[in-house]
Enzyme design. Structure first.
Site, short mmCIF file in Angstrom:
data_model
loop_
_atom_site.label_atom_id
_atom_site.label_comp_id
_atom_site.label_asym_id
_atom_site.label_seq_id
_atom_site.Cartn_x
_atom_site.Cartn_y
_atom_site.Cartn_z
N LYS A 1 0.81 -1.22 0.00
CA LYS A 1 0.00 0.00 0.00
C LYS A 1 0.85 1.28 0.00
CE LYS A 1 -3.99 -2.18 2.19
NZ LYS A 1 -5.03 -2.08 3.22
N ASN B 1 -1.71 2.49 21.97
CA ASN B 1 -0.77 1.62 21.28
C ASN B 1 0.30 1.10 22.22
OD1 ASN B 1 0.05 0.44 18.79
ND2 ASN B 1 1.83 1.81 18.79
N TYR C 1 -10.88 -10.45 9.67
CA TYR C 1 -12.12 -11.18 9.42
C TYR C 1 -11.83 -12.66 9.23
CZ TYR C 1 -10.51 -11.16 4.60
OH TYR C 1 -9.76 -11.34 3.48
P1 ATR Z 1 -0.73 -2.45 10.02
O1 ATR Z 1 -0.42 -1.89 8.67
O2 ATR Z 1 -1.51 -3.74 10.01
O3 ATR Z 1 -1.32 -1.45 10.93
P2 ATR Z 1 1.76 -2.09 11.36
O4 ATR Z 1 1.89 -0.74 10.74
O5 ATR Z 1 2.94 -3.00 11.43
O6 ATR Z 1 0.68 -2.95 10.59
O7 ATR Z 1 1.12 -1.90 12.80
C1 ATR Z 1 0.80 -2.97 13.63
C2 ATR Z 1 0.16 -2.42 14.90
O8 ATR Z 1 -0.23 -3.50 15.75
C3 ATR Z 1 1.09 -1.57 15.72
O9 ATR Z 1 0.32 -0.55 16.34
C4 ATR Z 1 1.66 -2.56 16.74
O10 ATR Z 1 2.11 -1.96 17.93
P3 ATR Z 1 3.59 -1.28 17.99
O11 ATR Z 1 3.46 0.04 17.29
O12 ATR Z 1 3.90 -1.13 19.44
O13 ATR Z 1 4.51 -2.23 17.27
C5 ATR Z 1 0.42 -3.36 17.01
N1 ATR Z 1 0.68 -4.71 17.55
C6 ATR Z 1 1.16 -5.77 16.89
N2 ATR Z 1 1.25 -6.85 17.69
C7 ATR Z 1 0.81 -6.46 18.91
C8 ATR Z 1 0.63 -7.10 20.18
N3 ATR Z 1 0.93 -8.39 20.34
N4 ATR Z 1 0.12 -6.37 21.19
C9 ATR Z 1 -0.18 -5.08 21.03
N5 ATR Z 1 -0.04 -4.41 19.88
C10 ATR Z 1 0.44 -5.08 18.83
#
Ligand code: ATR
Length: 270
Positions: free
Chosen positions: A65, A150, A215
């Protein structure tokens, strides 16, 4: 005949071709919509190949994207705010980049699920690309405020700042979530992908509508919502169909009946 496709990696399990075939059938539009697996470092070449074959437009999913944002020559306000593009319309030499994810979520919430966002308190979990993509359309519904929580607090505060000009936003770490209930909780983290649910105050779910952008299965977030007395619990299938409908309309100017398609896709997926 519209020549359309979706790019991703992986792409095999994408439901988009099925959804767009249903839209085309419904609206009487002649369209061919295929799946294209682009190499991880080769999105733009794949996209140009498709454009040179006479493409009218295409969707872009994970992980391209941001590449699609860079490929587009002009951007809608949704795409600009999202810093990401999930839909491109080919218009001569111009590649118009749009992002329909947020509109898709808002249309699912407000039209299909009949949840009015006006004056509501919305809590979004996560501050990555998914959250950035939905914030503008959510704020345009005039909620009372949107709280972004977050794991990495600084990303939430930054996002809240970036969008403050569109409505009331605030950002903080997950541990700052209180037990005070909110109206709507949206899980926009990728935690569910690893079978995880962020460890947060459970009282916040009490009587809230809980929506997972993911989903196709009962996610850990949905299970958490159920155990903690959420009033309503939804996965992101409706959003998937609605973001596709907004893309279909962007290309063809025809508006499909999404509720019928959601029913069909749900039945296929069960
Ligand atoms: P996307 O494009 O799907 O949003 P991303 O930009 O990599 O993917 O973001 C993933 C989000 O999920 C982030 O907010 C991440 O938190 P961090 O910014 O602290 O990395 C969050 N996330 C992923 N795994 C997580 C977990 N196990 N617990 C809490 N937050 C999680």
């Amino acid at each position: 005949m519209y020549k359309l496709a979706v790019f991703g990696n992986p792409i095999e399990h994408s439901l988009s071709p099925k959804i767009h075939a249903l839209f085309a059938h419904q609206t009487g539009v002649q369209a061919e919509y295929t799946k294209i697996l682009a190499p991880i470092d080769g999105f733009s070449q794949s996209a140009y190949d498709f454009i040179n074959q006479g493409a009218d437009g295409f969707n872009i999913t994970v992980p391209f994207k941001i590449d699609a944002f860079n490929l587009a020559t002009t951007h809608t306000i949704n795409a600009q705010c999202a810093s990401a593009v999930n839909t491109i319309k080919v218009n001569g030499n111009e590649l118009i980049g749009e992002n329909t994810d947020g509109i898709g979520l808002v249309n699912d919430l407000t039209k299909n699920l009949e949840i009015d966002l006006h004056d509501k308190i919305v809590l979004i979990l996560g501050a990555g690309g998914a959250t950035r993509g939905i914030l503008l359309p959510l704020l345009q519904q005039n909620p009372k405020r949107i709280m972004i929580a977050n794991r990495t607090a600084s990303k939430a505060t930054q996002l809240a700042k970036d969008f403050a000009k569109y409505g009331k936003t605030c950002g903080f770490g997950l541990e700052k979530i209180k037990n005070d209930p909110v109206d709507i909780i949206i899980n926009a983290t990728s935690a569910s992908l690893n079978g995880e649910m962020p460890n947060i105050a459970t009282g916040v779910a009490n009587n809230a509508a809980c929506y997972d952008l993911m989903y196709g299965q009962q996610t850990p977030f949905m299970q958490w919502a159920e155990v903690n007395n959420a009033s309503m619990i939804f996965d992101g299938l409706g959003m998937l169909v609605e973001q596709a409908a907004a893309a279909f309309e962007f290309w063809t100017e025809k508006q499909p009946d999404t509720q019928a398609v959601i029913k069909t896709i749900k039945a296929l997926n069960d």
